[in-house]
Design a protein around this motif. Structure first.
Motif, PDB file in Angstrom:
ATOM      1  N   THR A  64      20.545   2.618  52.332  1.00 23.40           N
ATOM      2  CA  THR A  64      21.937   3.060  52.412  1.00 23.40           C
ATOM      3  C   THR A  64      22.174   4.111  53.491  1.00 23.40           C
ATOM      4  O   THR A  64      23.267   4.186  54.043  1.00 23.40           O
ATOM      5  N   ARG A  65      21.178   4.916  53.780  1.00 23.92           N
ATOM      6  CA  ARG A  65      21.299   5.934  54.831  1.00 23.92           C
ATOM      7  C   ARG A  65      20.005   5.984  55.643  1.00 23.92           C
ATOM      8  O   ARG A  65      18.920   5.800  55.094  1.00 23.92           O
ATOM      9  N   VAL A  66      20.157   6.268  56.962  1.00 23.97           N
ATOM     10  CA  VAL A  66      19.010   6.277  57.855  1.00 23.97           C
ATOM     11  C   VAL A  66      19.100   7.459  58.819  1.00 23.97           C
ATOM     12  O   VAL A  66      20.198   7.947  59.110  1.00 23.97           O
ATOM     13  N   ALA A  67      17.934   7.880  59.303  1.00 29.02           N
ATOM     14  CA  ALA A  67      17.904   8.976  60.278  1.00 29.02           C
ATOM     15  C   ALA A  67      16.594   8.907  61.052  1.00 29.02           C
ATOM     16  O   ALA A  67      15.573   8.430  60.537  1.00 29.02           O
ATOM     17  N   TRP A  68      16.646   9.369  62.308  1.00 27.42           N
ATOM     18  CA  TRP A  68      15.438   9.517  63.131  1.00 27.42           C
ATOM     19  C   TRP A  68      15.242  11.002  63.398  1.00 27.42           C
ATOM     20  O   TRP A  68      16.182  11.714  63.748  1.00 27.42           O
ATOM     21  N   LEU A  69      13.992  11.457  63.248  1.00 28.62           N
ATOM     22  CA  LEU A  69      13.654  12.849  63.485  1.00 28.62           C
ATOM     23  C   LEU A  69      12.514  12.947  64.480  1.00 28.62           C
ATOM     24  O   LEU A  69      11.634  12.085  64.525  1.00 28.62           O
ATOM     25  N   ASN A  70      12.542  14.011  65.273  1.00 29.19           N
ATOM     26  CA  ASN A  70      11.425  14.364  66.154  1.00 29.19           C
ATOM     27  C   ASN A  70      10.830  15.648  65.608  1.00 29.19           C
ATOM     28  O   ASN A  70      11.463  16.708  65.677  1.00 29.19           O
ATOM     29  N   ARG A  71       9.645  15.513  65.017  1.00 27.96           N
ATOM     30  CA  ARG A  71       9.042  16.633  64.299  1.00 27.96           C
ATOM     31  C   ARG A  71      10.019  17.076  63.207  1.00 27.96           C
ATOM     32  O   ARG A  71      10.205  16.353  62.253  1.00 27.96           O
ATOM     33  N   SER A  72      10.677  18.227  63.359  1.00 29.19           N
ATOM     34  CA  SER A  72      11.603  18.668  62.308  1.00 29.19           C
ATOM     35  C   SER A  72      13.041  18.721  62.798  1.00 29.19           C
ATOM     36  O   SER A  72      13.899  19.349  62.164  1.00 29.19           O
ATOM     37  N   GLY A  78      22.305   7.999  60.872  1.00 28.92           N
ATOM     38  CA  GLY A  78      23.242   6.874  60.928  1.00 28.92           C
ATOM     39  C   GLY A  78      23.679   6.663  62.361  1.00 28.92           C
ATOM     40  O   GLY A  78      22.860   6.569  63.281  1.00 28.92           O
ATOM     41  N   ASN A  79      24.985   6.640  62.572  1.00 24.87           N
ATOM     42  CA  ASN A  79      25.531   6.490  63.928  1.00 24.87           C
ATOM     43  C   ASN A  79      25.815   7.834  64.591  1.00 24.87           C
ATOM     44  O   ASN A  79      26.276   7.871  65.731  1.00 24.87           O
ATOM     45  N   ASP A  80      25.586   8.916  63.864  1.00 27.09           N
ATOM     46  CA  ASP A  80      25.933  10.248  64.365  1.00 27.09           C
ATOM     47  C   ASP A  80      24.754  10.867  65.105  1.00 27.09           C
ATOM     48  O   ASP A  80      23.643  10.936  64.570  1.00 27.09           O
ATOM     49  N   MET A  91      20.209   2.598  69.754  1.00 23.34           N
ATOM     50  CA  MET A  91      20.111   1.223  70.234  1.00 23.34           C
ATOM     51  C   MET A  91      20.588   0.214  69.203  1.00 23.34           C
ATOM     52  O   MET A  91      21.275  -0.756  69.536  1.00 23.34           O
ATOM     53  N   SER A  92      20.252   0.467  67.925  1.00 23.16           N
ATOM     54  CA  SER A  92      20.598  -0.524  66.896  1.00 23.16           C
ATOM     55  C   SER A  92      20.691   0.152  65.538  1.00 23.16           C
ATOM     56  O   SER A  92      19.854   0.987  65.187  1.00 23.16           O
ATOM     57  N   ASN A  93      21.718  -0.205  64.788  1.00 20.30           N
ATOM     58  CA  ASN A  93      21.872   0.242  63.405  1.00 20.30           C
ATOM     59  C   ASN A  93      22.431  -0.922  62.598  1.00 20.30           C
ATOM     60  O   ASN A  93      23.634  -1.061  62.412  1.00 20.30           O
ATOM     61  N   THR A  94      21.529  -1.813  62.182  1.00 16.46           N
ATOM     62  CA  THR A  94      21.918  -3.031  61.463  1.00 16.46           C
ATOM     63  C   THR A  94      21.234  -3.053  60.101  1.00 16.46           C
ATOM     64  O   THR A  94      20.525  -2.124  59.722  1.00 16.46           O
ATOM     65  N   LYS A  95      21.423  -4.149  59.383  1.00 10.98           N
ATOM     66  CA  LYS A  95      20.815  -4.292  58.063  1.00 10.98           C
ATOM     67  C   LYS A  95      19.310  -4.523  58.139  1.00 10.98           C
ATOM     68  O   LYS A  95      18.615  -4.429  57.123  1.00 10.98           O
ATOM     69  N   THR A  96      18.813  -4.810  59.343  1.00 13.83           N
ATOM     70  CA  THR A  96      17.374  -5.088  59.479  1.00 13.83           C
ATOM     71  C   THR A  96      16.651  -4.124  60.413  1.00 13.83           C
ATOM     72  O   THR A  96      15.428  -4.051  60.380  1.00 13.83           O
ATOM     73  N   TYR A  98      16.831  -0.202  62.636  1.00 13.79           N
ATOM     74  CA  TYR A  98      17.440   1.060  63.051  1.00 13.79           C
ATOM     75  C   TYR A  98      16.568   1.615  64.178  1.00 13.79           C
ATOM     76  O   TYR A  98      15.409   1.981  63.959  1.00 13.79           O
ATOM     77  N   SER A  99      17.109   1.632  65.401  1.00 12.69           N
ATOM     78  CA  SER A  99      16.280   2.001  66.548  1.00 12.69           C
ATOM     79  C   SER A  99      17.028   2.919  67.495  1.00 12.69           C
ATOM     80  O   SER A  99      18.259   2.864  67.629  1.00 12.69           O
ATOM     81  N   ILE A 100      16.227   3.767  68.167  1.00 13.77           N
ATOM     82  CA  ILE A 100      16.766   4.660  69.200  1.00 13.77           C
ATOM     83  C   ILE A 100      15.935   4.475  70.460  1.00 13.77           C
ATOM     84  O   ILE A 100      14.830   3.930  70.432  1.00 13.77           O
ATOM     85  N   GLN A 101      16.484   4.942  71.573  1.00 16.76           N
ATOM     86  CA  GLN A 101      15.771   4.876  72.844  1.00 16.76           C
ATOM     87  C   GLN A 101      15.785   6.237  73.514  1.00 16.76           C
ATOM     88  O   GLN A 101      16.811   6.931  73.518  1.00 16.76           O
ATOM     89  N   ILE A 102      14.636   6.606  74.073  1.00 14.15           N
ATOM     90  CA  ILE A 102      14.514   7.838  74.855  1.00 14.15           C
ATOM     91  C   ILE A 102      14.298   7.429  76.299  1.00 14.15           C
ATOM     92  O   ILE A 102      13.306   6.764  76.628  1.00 14.15           O
ATOM     93  N   ARG A 103      15.232   7.771  77.155  1.00 14.97           N
ATOM     94  CA  ARG A 103      15.165   7.369  78.548  1.00 14.97           C
ATOM     95  C   ARG A 103      14.493   8.443  79.397  1.00 14.97           C
ATOM     96  O   ARG A 103      14.517   9.621  79.053  1.00 14.97           O
ATOM     97  N   ASP A 104      13.926   8.000  80.524  1.00 15.24           N
ATOM     98  CA  ASP A 104      13.272   8.918  81.460  1.00 15.24           C
ATOM     99  C   ASP A 104      12.300   9.842  80.713  1.00 15.24           C
ATOM    100  O   ASP A 104      12.381  11.069  80.789  1.00 15.24           O
ATOM    101  N   VAL A 105      11.368   9.235  80.015  1.00 14.72           N
ATOM    102  CA  VAL A 105      10.440   9.968  79.154  1.00 14.72           C
ATOM    103  C   VAL A 105       9.576  10.917  79.972  1.00 14.72           C
ATOM    104  O   VAL A 105       9.122  10.595  81.070  1.00 14.72           O
ATOM    105  N   ASP A 106       9.345  12.109  79.421  1.00  9.23           N
ATOM    106  CA  ASP A 106       8.455  13.086  80.049  1.00  9.23           C
ATOM    107  C   ASP A 106       7.386  13.491  79.044  1.00  9.23           C
ATOM    108  O   ASP A 106       7.451  13.141  77.868  1.00  9.23           O
TER     109      ASP A 106
END
Length: 314
Positions: A64-72, A78-80, A91-96, A98-106
């Motif tokens: 029902t709810r999702v989140a991505w964290l980097n360390r703490s 969600g979409n916020d 990148m994606s928040n669907t029923k299957t 939930y993904s994010i993208q980090i561009r120009d990674v260092d």
């Protein structure tokens, strides 16, 4: 206690508190992982510096709810978007998924990332580790060097990269075989003239093509005469006496007949000197030209000479 008697809350606890508020989880319910199929984050993600990294988390319709964290730090809930970094995008928040993208990674992006979800009133987490690879780069290398034969030299080649690059030294010479060192430092004691030339430092870590730099090593040594032959020439013909010498720095040549030095422009003859040889030419050989000649080759490290005879056909 804080200023004014307020309670000071550690920032890490604030993050947990924010997640509980986001997921409406009662205090005292532990964050659990590994007790359900979801969420399921991908395996470790490896990208090169400057590329984009996509972090995916598989979910299902129980979430029902999702989140991505980097360390703490919360990146997305969600979409916020919670972080200020413009490189991080949803990148994606669907029923299957939930993904994010980090561009120009260092390199500072490397580390653990957590996908946190709420399902059946319990928050669950799955972790993925981002690994950032960096192409090798030579940041320090010795300057070209000039040394007298028999001396000692130490060449340095320092390189950076992730993973740490392997450093190898190679002598660029037709007579050299294989590597002369597999270390940042190349030590040569009692150097010989055959060890002069270019030395190539290569830094490699399989992330990109090896980086190569070269150092020129000049070995100085006194002259030695490698070739000089007496010559027989009939009177009236053209005669040439030649003296070849090897030296670093290049030798300077002088010609003598008996104790008299021969100079350029002297009547009936010509002195021509190059880097490794000197030639004495007689345009019209006379009886007086026959005799013993001395070729002297010298540089700052020493001198040597050879005797050459110009003689008649008999």
């Amino acid at each position: 206690m804080g200023v004014g008697g307020g309670l000071v809350v550690p920032w890490r606890c604030l993050v947990v508190l924010c997640l509980r508020l986001l997921f409406l989880v009662p205090a005292g319910v532990p964050v659990r992982s590994g007790d359900a199929t979801f969420p399921k984050a991908m395996d470790n993600v490896t990208v090169r510096q400057g590329e984009s990294a996509t972090l995916r988390c598989s979910v299902d319709n129980r979430v029902t709810r999702v989140a991505w964290l980097n360390r703490s730090s919360i990146l997305y809930a969600g979409n916020d978007k919670w972080c200020l970094d413009p490189r991080v995008v949803l990148m994606s928040n669907t029923k299957t998924e939930y993904s994010i993208q980090i561009r120009d990674v260092d390199v500072y992006d490397e580390g653990p990332y957590t996908c946190s979800v709420q399902t059946d009133n319990h928050p669950k987490t799955s972790r993925v580790h981002l690994i950032v690879q960096v192409s090798p780069k030579i940041v320090e290398i010795s300057s070209d060097i000039s040394i007298n034969e028999g001396g000692n030299i130490s060449l340095t080649c320092i390189a950076t990269g992730r993973p740490d690059p392997t450093i190898t030294w190679r002598h660029i010479s037709p007579k050299a075989v294989g590597f002369v060192s597999e270390d940042e430092y190349l030590e040569i004691t009692g150097i010989t003239r055959e060890q002069s030339g270019e030395y190539e430092c290569s830094a490699s870590n399989d992330v990109a093509a090896p980086v190569v730099r070269r150092v020129k090593v000049t070995v100085n040594y006194p002259p030695y005469i490698s070739d000089a032959k007496s010559t027989g020439v009939p009177v009236g013909q053209k005669g040439i006496l030649q003296c070849e010498a090897s030296a670093v720095p290049a030798a300077e040549f002088q010609w003598y007949k008996d104790d008299k030095r021969l100079v350029e422009g002297q009547k009936g003859m010509k002195v021509e000197s190059k880097a490794f040889f000197s030639r004495l030419t007689f345009f019209n050989v006379s009886e007086q030209d026959y005799g013993n000649y001395t070729c002297v080759a010298s540089n700052k490290l020493g001198n040597t000479n050879v005797s050459i005879i110009l003689y008649g056909p008999d």
